[in-house]
Design an enzyme around this catalytic site. Structure first.
Site, PDB file in Angstrom:
ATOM      1  CE  LYS A  74      -4.016  -2.216   2.124  1.00  0.00           C
ATOM      2  NZ  LYS A  74      -3.438  -3.569   2.157  1.00  0.00           N
ATOM      3  CE  LYS A  98     -14.901  -3.141  -0.845  1.00  0.00           C
ATOM      4  NZ  LYS A  98     -14.314  -3.425  -2.166  1.00  0.00           N
ATOM      5  NE  ARG A 138      -8.430  -9.320  -4.511  1.00  0.00           N
ATOM      6  CZ  ARG A 138      -9.489  -8.672  -4.073  1.00  0.00           C
ATOM      7  NH1 ARG A 138     -10.571  -8.625  -4.829  1.00  0.00           N
ATOM      8  NH2 ARG A 138      -9.495  -8.057  -2.908  1.00  0.00           N
TER       9      ARG A 138
END
Length: 462
Positions: free
Chosen positions: A116, A237, A292
């Site tokens: 990151k 999520k 991905r």
């Protein structure tokens, strides 16, 4: 075009990929653990090969065994799906070294964007707006304190490697920093074998907006309608939808420009998703990139009518994208919710065991179920708890919510506990109905009401 592709995954995503490959006339190879020998993805593939024991490290993330399976079956390419080895640059490199095509970006790109802090630095170079934070790795509590004092609390500690909420801590005041830093760093080391950390400013009252993109080897780029993934529990999520009502046509055009600039800057190939935080003024800031296909890709497919896995395969086979940005049109609204094998009334404890009976409402226009579940199936304790994705598409957000609610009400799974009741309550919540959700809404607003209701039920039952 490839003649045979191995799908290096399990569950609903393996089933979903195998279906597209079959429609393309490509022979399919499934891999499975000893616990998954009767799984649906094994049953529908043209070939299947066992790659080890039930634990992921012995099978689905055993790189040598997976590559051996591909070589033994004569597979020309590997599709990794998401999770497991999908963002492992070493595995992608090993796949290429044995002459098999990786259906995804190059290993060096996975490595670059998988870290990151490196990704943030690369995006800064490309003039992509980035959340304020550290300009390099944070190694010690003192370094963390210095950066936090400079950008101001609250801050978010994040592991530089990995994802999914591991090695992540919200810090609201200085006295919370030391213990949380040490715990997050230890967690990162355990989960990713990498203790490097970084810090970014916590942006309050923000939405999680992401944009999926695909780029071929000729430099052609197509961005897809944004997804709103703000409804989250424990940084995971819970509900995803497209398009995002907080995005104006101007916002969308700006995001397409930024995403295009970002993937061109890193010479990206195949599909990926760039995730942003959007503030109340509509400004958006880069968080990270997933290299991905994603869990929530069906909502994008529903509003565009495109098959993203098919596009992935075409690009990996060296073909040009068969569409341009002008061909991508938003048609209606789509929402996805994840059905999990969990006891939502018992702090979401996992629920494993035999599925005695299952009914998933697959009929009707605008209805999609991505699942590998069937009556007699075994929910294994070794893998992710998601057992189905329910996706509804209609002309408006309100109509899509009504359809999704009906779908969840009709869903029947016996033998294990599921998150069905939790999902239904979410879709009844006024804040969700009004689309007033930010990344902390579920945690700060919905969950206290849910937990209080569960406590009342327990008292009434005593």
């Amino acid at each position: 075009m490839f003649k045979k592709v191995l799908v290096a995954n399990r569950g609903e995503v393996a089933v979903r990929i195998i279906r597209t490959l079959k429609e393309m006339g490509i022979q399919t190879v499934a891999i499975y653990s000893t616990a998954d020998q009767n799984a649906l993805h094994v049953q529908i593939a043209d070939e299947a090969i066992c790659v080890g024991g039930p634990k992921p490290q012995d099978s689905y993330i055993n790189m040598k065994n997976v590559i051996s399976a591909a070589v033994l079956t004569g597979s020309e390419a590997i599709h990794p799906g998401y999770g497991f080895l999908s963002e492992n640059d070493l595995f992608a490199e090993m796949v290429g070294d044995v002459g098999i095509k990786w259906i995804g970006p190059r290993p060096e790109t996975i490595d670059l964007m998988g870290n990151k802090e490196h990704a943030r630095n690369e995006m800064r170079k490309a003039d992509v707006p980035v959340i304020p934070g550290s300009l390099g790795y944070i190694h010690t509590v003192d370094e963390a304190r210095e950066v936090a004092d400079e950008i101001g609390y609250p801050v978010l500690l994040k592991a530089a490697a990995g994802g999914g909420g591991k090695g992540m801590r919200f810090i609201y005041k200085p006295e919370e920093l030391k213990e949380n830093f040490e715990n997050a760093q230890a967690e990162a080391e355990i989960n990713y074998g990498d203790h490097h950390m970084y810090i970014e400013k916590v942006m309050l009252d923000c939405r999680h907006i992401e944009m999926q993109v695909i780029r071929d080897q000729f430099g052609n780029v197509v961005c897809f309608p944004e997804r709103n993934c703000s409804l989250q529990r424990r940084n995971q999520k819970v509900m995803e939808e497209s398009p995002a009502s907080s995005m104006t046509p101007e916002n969308r055009a700006d995001m397409i420009d930024v995403v295009t600039k970002a993937v061109n800057a890193i010479d990206y190939e195949n599909t990926g998703t760039i995730e942003f935080l959007q503030d109340q003024e509509g400004n958006f800031y880069f968080m990270e990139m997933n290299t991905r296909i994603q869990v929530e890709h069906p909502v994008t497919e529903m509003v565009t009518g495109l098959d993203l896995v098919r596009l992935q395969v075409l690009v990996a086979a060296g073909e040009k994208l068969p569409l341009t940005q002008a061909d991508v049109q938003i048609k209606g609204h789509a929402i996805e919710m994840r059905l999990t094998a969990e006891r939502s009334d018992a702090n979401f404890a996992p629920s494993a065991g035999k599925v005695d009976f299952v009914f998933l409402p697959t009929g009707g226009p605008g209805v999609r179920i991505d699942s590998a579940l069937y009556s007699g199936d075994m929910i294994q304790p070794f893998y992710d708890s998601m057992i189905a994705k329910l996706i509804a598409h209609d002309d408006t957000r309100e109509e899509a919510i009504a359809k999704l609610s009906r779908m969840i009400e009709e869903t029947t799974v016996s033998g294990v506990s599921t998150s069905q009741d939790f999902q239904l309550e979410i879709l009844k919540d006024q804040g969700v109905l009004n689309d007033e959700v930010t990344t902390k809404y579920l945690e700060n607003v919905f969950m206290p009401k849910w937990e209080a209701a569960q406590a009342e039920k327990e008292e009434a039952a005593e």
